[in-house]
Design a protein around this motif. Structure first.
Motif, PDB file in Angstrom:
ATOM      1  N   UNK A 240      -3.041  -8.118  -3.767  1.00 55.77           N
ATOM      2  CA  UNK A 240      -3.210  -9.778  -3.482  1.00 55.77           C
ATOM      3  C   UNK A 240      -2.581 -10.714  -2.781  1.00 55.77           C
ATOM      4  N   UNK A 241      -1.469  -9.726  -2.445  1.00 51.98           N
ATOM      5  CA  UNK A 241      -0.977 -10.504  -1.670  1.00 51.98           C
ATOM      6  C   UNK A 241      -1.467 -10.206  -0.350  1.00 51.98           C
ATOM      7  N   UNK A 242      -2.135  -9.307   0.235  1.00 55.50           N
ATOM      8  CA  UNK A 242      -3.011  -9.574   1.079  1.00 55.50           C
ATOM      9  C   UNK A 242      -4.044  -9.912   1.215  1.00 55.50           C
TER      10      UNK A 242
ATOM     11  N   UNK B 297      -1.856   5.496   3.836  1.00 55.09           N
ATOM     12  CA  UNK B 297      -3.015   5.970   3.293  1.00 55.09           C
ATOM     13  C   UNK B 297      -4.169   5.039   2.624  1.00 55.09           C
ATOM     14  N   UNK B 298      -3.777   5.013   1.618  1.00 47.42           N
ATOM     15  CA  UNK B 298      -4.095   4.180   0.521  1.00 47.42           C
ATOM     16  C   UNK B 298      -4.148   2.494   0.498  1.00 47.42           C
ATOM     17  N   UNK B 299      -2.839   1.968   1.374  1.00 47.55           N
ATOM     18  CA  UNK B 299      -2.694   0.885   1.206  1.00 47.55           C
ATOM     19  C   UNK B 299      -3.591   0.419   2.505  1.00 47.55           C
TER      20      UNK B 299
ATOM     21  N   UNK C 254       6.818 -13.506   0.957  1.00 52.68           N
ATOM     22  CA  UNK C 254       7.007 -14.069  -0.216  1.00 52.68           C
ATOM     23  C   UNK C 254       7.006 -12.192  -1.013  1.00 52.68           C
ATOM     24  N   UNK C 255       6.190 -10.968  -0.377  1.00 51.26           N
ATOM     25  CA  UNK C 255       6.235 -10.029  -1.311  1.00 51.26           C
ATOM     26  C   UNK C 255       7.393  -8.595  -0.993  1.00 51.26           C
ATOM     27  N   UNK C 256       8.213  -9.540   0.395  1.00 48.77           N
ATOM     28  CA  UNK C 256       9.636  -8.846   0.180  1.00 48.77           C
ATOM     29  C   UNK C 256      10.345  -9.874  -0.804  1.00 48.77           C
TER      30      UNK C 256
ATOM     31  N   UNK D  34       2.913  -4.289   2.869  1.00 45.00           N
ATOM     32  CA  UNK D  34       3.019  -3.326   3.838  1.00 45.00           C
ATOM     33  C   UNK D  34       0.985  -3.839   4.324  1.00 45.00           C
ATOM     34  N   UNK D  35       0.682  -3.976   2.918  1.00 46.28           N
ATOM     35  CA  UNK D  35      -0.479  -4.655   2.864  1.00 46.28           C
ATOM     36  C   UNK D  35      -0.803  -5.798   4.102  1.00 46.28           C
ATOM     37  N   UNK D  36      -0.021  -6.953   3.737  1.00 44.68           N
ATOM     38  CA  UNK D  36      -0.403  -7.862   4.974  1.00 44.68           C
ATOM     39  C   UNK D  36       0.128  -7.216   6.564  1.00 44.68           C
TER      40      UNK D  36
END
Length: 297
Positions: A98-100, A224-226, A268-270, A279-281
């Motif tokens: 979602x954040x990504x 790796x998944x992220x 925002x995520x942090x 980590x996604x973005x």
């Protein structure tokens, strides 16, 4: 012809250099996790960056075509669809998705489209529309997607977003009423926008690394998944954007949906979710800059 080619080469080399600098900033942050104590400066760096970005955003109503509205709809839809799909398997990774996906168009996207010879005003309109719309939606969406696993106040998120996105917009509007000499002096500082971006990435990487070392055990498989989720969303964004733009705005719409203001959603995520979700973005920063370099090549 030769002059045009050499100018394009200089621009390409500059972008390659910036891509390398972004990677080095994130690496430096990862190697100095103790710098996470200074991460409270991130929102102020973002405010300054967006202020300089908004200074040059002057678009007419005509440029707000159906495809730009479609880009906005896709921006929001991809985020929620990714959250729902990934959420069937893992709730933590769903937040990463979602954040990504929710990240709006990058302030640097119009500059890059200019390098490619595209319509800069189209992408400027996308920067304005997606950043304002995401800023309006996310304070209400974030508490819903986070759920009961952690407390996120709608009002707290709204206050932060108002400060980071709308304050620089208001200041940029007031800027045009200043005397011409004052405007020239202030604009001179715009050259430091990229340095501010590097500082943001440095502090983001530092905080994420500190979190992973002290508050969370992140396995290589998890990373790796992220990384894979971020890569898939990046590919979808550029591909869907290209389709939405049609023949007339294919490149512009692709860049508007694909090149993201990741610093905003990382912050925002942090602040409201977790460094894991950031980590996604963070991976996305690497992907869209690599793709931009490939396009220039």
């Amino acid at each position: 012809m030769t002059t045009h080619r050499s100018d394009k080469l200089r621009r390409a080399n500059k972008l390659y250099g910036r891509t390398l600098a972004l990677g080095l900033a994130m690496l430096a942050g990862a190697l100095t996790p103790q710098a996470h104590n200074l991460s409270s400066v991130i929102p102020y760096l973002l405010i300054t960056m967006l202020f300089f970005a908004f200074l040059d955003i002057t678009v007419s109503r005509q440029v707000f075509s159906k495809s730009i509205l479609a880009v906005l709809a896709a921006n929001l839809s991809i985020a929620f669809l990714a959250f729902i799909i990934v959420g069937q398997f893992d709730s933590d990774l769903a937040l990463v998705a979602f954040m990504t996906g929710i990240t709006p168009t990058a302030a640097a996207a119009p500059v890059f489209v200019g390098f490619l010879g595209g319509r800069v005003d189209y992408v400027l309109a996308s920067v304005l529309l997606t950043n304002v719309s995401v800023a309006a939606v996310i304070p209400f969406a974030l508490p819903l997607v986070v759920g009961t696993s952690m407390h996120v106040s709608t009002w707290e998120v709204l206050q932060s977003v108002l400060l980071v996105v709308f304050a620089p917009m208001v200041l940029a509007g007031a800027f045009h009423y200043l005397p011409g000499k004052a405007q020239i002096e202030i604009r001179r500082f715009k050259r430091y926008s990229f340095a501010l971006w590097l500082m943001v990435l440095f502090f983001v990487s530092s905080k994420a690394t500190y979190f992973m070392r002290h508050d969370l055990t992140v396995t290589g498989a998890r990373l790796a998944e992220i990384a894979l989720i971020s890569l898939v969303i990046c590919m979808i964004n550029f591909g869907v954007g290209s389709l939405l733009g049609g023949k007339e705005y294919r490149r512009e719409a692709s860049q508007s949906l694909g090149q993201k203001n990741n610093s905003f959603t990382i912050w925002l995520a942090l602040t409201f979710v977790s460094p894991l979700a950031a980590l996604g973005p963070t991976f996305y920063v690497v992907y869209h800059n690599l793709y931009n370099s490939l396009q220039l090549y």
